[in-house]
Design a protein around this motif. Sequence first.
Motif, PDB file in Angstrom:
ATOM      1  N   LEU A 132      23.184  42.106  33.690  1.00 37.81           N
ATOM      2  CA  LEU A 132      24.471  42.355  32.919  1.00 37.81           C
ATOM      3  C   LEU A 132      24.806  41.330  31.875  1.00 37.81           C
ATOM      4  CD1 LEU A 132      27.007  44.114  32.790  1.00 37.81           C
ATOM      5  CD2 LEU A 132      27.887  42.387  34.644  1.00 37.81           C
ATOM      6  N   TYR A 146      35.561  41.449  29.111  1.00 33.95           N
ATOM      7  CA  TYR A 146      34.969  42.292  30.222  1.00 33.95           C
ATOM      8  C   TYR A 146      35.854  42.065  31.442  1.00 33.95           C
ATOM      9  CZ  TYR A 146      30.990  43.342  27.005  1.00 33.95           C
ATOM     10  OH  TYR A 146      30.136  43.856  26.229  1.00 33.95           O
ATOM     11  N   PRO A 158      32.301  40.762  36.511  1.00 32.62           N
ATOM     12  CA  PRO A 158      31.032  41.549  36.967  1.00 32.62           C
ATOM     13  C   PRO A 158      31.364  41.979  38.528  1.00 32.62           C
ATOM     14  CG  PRO A 158      30.230  39.460  35.961  1.00 32.62           C
ATOM     15  CD  PRO A 158      31.796  39.402  36.054  1.00 32.62           C
ATOM     16  N   ASP A 166      26.303  52.613  36.691  1.00 31.01           N
ATOM     17  CA  ASP A 166      26.739  51.309  36.539  1.00 31.01           C
ATOM     18  C   ASP A 166      27.895  50.974  35.727  1.00 31.01           C
ATOM     19  OD1 ASP A 166      27.144  48.368  36.526  1.00 31.01           O
ATOM     20  OD2 ASP A 166      24.939  48.042  36.215  1.00 31.01           O
ATOM     21  N   ASN A 220      29.797  48.758  35.386  1.00 33.62           N
ATOM     22  CA  ASN A 220      29.922  47.307  34.647  1.00 33.62           C
ATOM     23  C   ASN A 220      29.359  47.500  33.013  1.00 33.62           C
ATOM     24  OD1 ASN A 220      30.302  45.074  36.799  1.00 33.62           O
ATOM     25  ND2 ASN A 220      29.170  46.678  37.490  1.00 33.62           N
ATOM     26  N   ALA A 263      35.562  47.515  36.025  1.00 32.63           N
ATOM     27  CA  ALA A 263      34.348  46.984  35.670  1.00 32.63           C
ATOM     28  C   ALA A 263      34.205  47.577  34.102  1.00 32.63           C
ATOM     29  CB  ALA A 263      33.475  47.805  36.395  1.00 32.63           C
TER      30      ALA A 263
END
Length: 270
Positions: free
Chosen positions: A12, A133, A136, A227, A229, A259
Motif C-alpha cells: 500500500l 489517507y 491502512p 481493495d 485502501n 479507507a
Amino acid sequence: MHSLNTEFAAALAAWQANRRQELATAESWLGMAGLFWLEPGRNVLGSAADCPLRLPAGPACAGEVVWEPERDLLFWQATDGVMKPLVTDRDGAPTTVDLENWSFFVVDRDRRLALRLRDREWAQSRPFAGLDYFPPAPEWRIEARWLALPEPVRIEVPNVAGELRPVEIAWQAVFVHAGSEVCLLPMSVDENEVFFVFRDRSSGRESYGAGRFLKAVRPVGEVITLDFNRAYNPPCAFTPFATCPLPPPENWLPFAVPAGELKYCGAVAH
C-alpha cells in the motif's frame, strides 16, 4: 498474520508513493489551466482578450485549431506557418502541441471536442504537497464475487459537466457488508482491469464529495479483489478542467468506507 499485514502495508505504501509521484509531475492534473469546447471551423488560440481559446499568458495570437467535422479534419495552424494534424484522445494518447511553457491536446467526449490546456511549469510556483489517507485498513480489502448479469443493462452515467454517457454493463461485484449484500457496477471492463466509480457515506465529509475511483485486476474466475485502501480521488478533485464521470445511483453505498484517499484540500507548499 503479522507477515501478511507487513506485506499489505508495504504494498500500500508503494502504491501511495506512485500515486504521489504521478500527481507531482509536469503532466499532472494539477497543471491543467483551461478547458475550451471547440466550434467547427477556426478556433483562435492566444492571450488576447478576444481569443475564444484564451491563454493565461504568452503570445496574443499563437495560431488556430481548425476543426472540419464533415471532412474529419482536425489540425493546428501556428502563426509561424507550421501545420500539425491533431489526433484526439478517443482511441488512445492524443497529439500534444507545446507553446513555450504551455501545452495543449484535444479530447473527444461523444463527438464533442475540447482543448485541454496545461501549464508544464505549474510545480515551480505551487509544488504538490501530497495526499492524505485514511489509516491502512486490511479489512477493506474485500474478496467479492464477480458475477455476470442475466442480461447486459445500459445505464446513463452523468459527469461533472451535467452530461450523460451511456454505459453497457454485463458484470457486477457482489459482497456482504454488515449482513447486507452489496453490488457494485463497473463503469468499464477490459482485458486487464475493472474500473468502478462509487460514493459512500464518507463522501463530502472525509473523502471527496463527488465520489472516488477504484481499479481492480480483472479476475480469471468468479472472485474479484476490491481493495478500497486504493480508492482514489478523480481528476475533478484537483482541477475544474476535468470531465469526470460521477457514480451512478446503483454505486451509492449506504455506509462509510473509511479507507483510501481523503478529500484533497488544495494545500500546497510555497
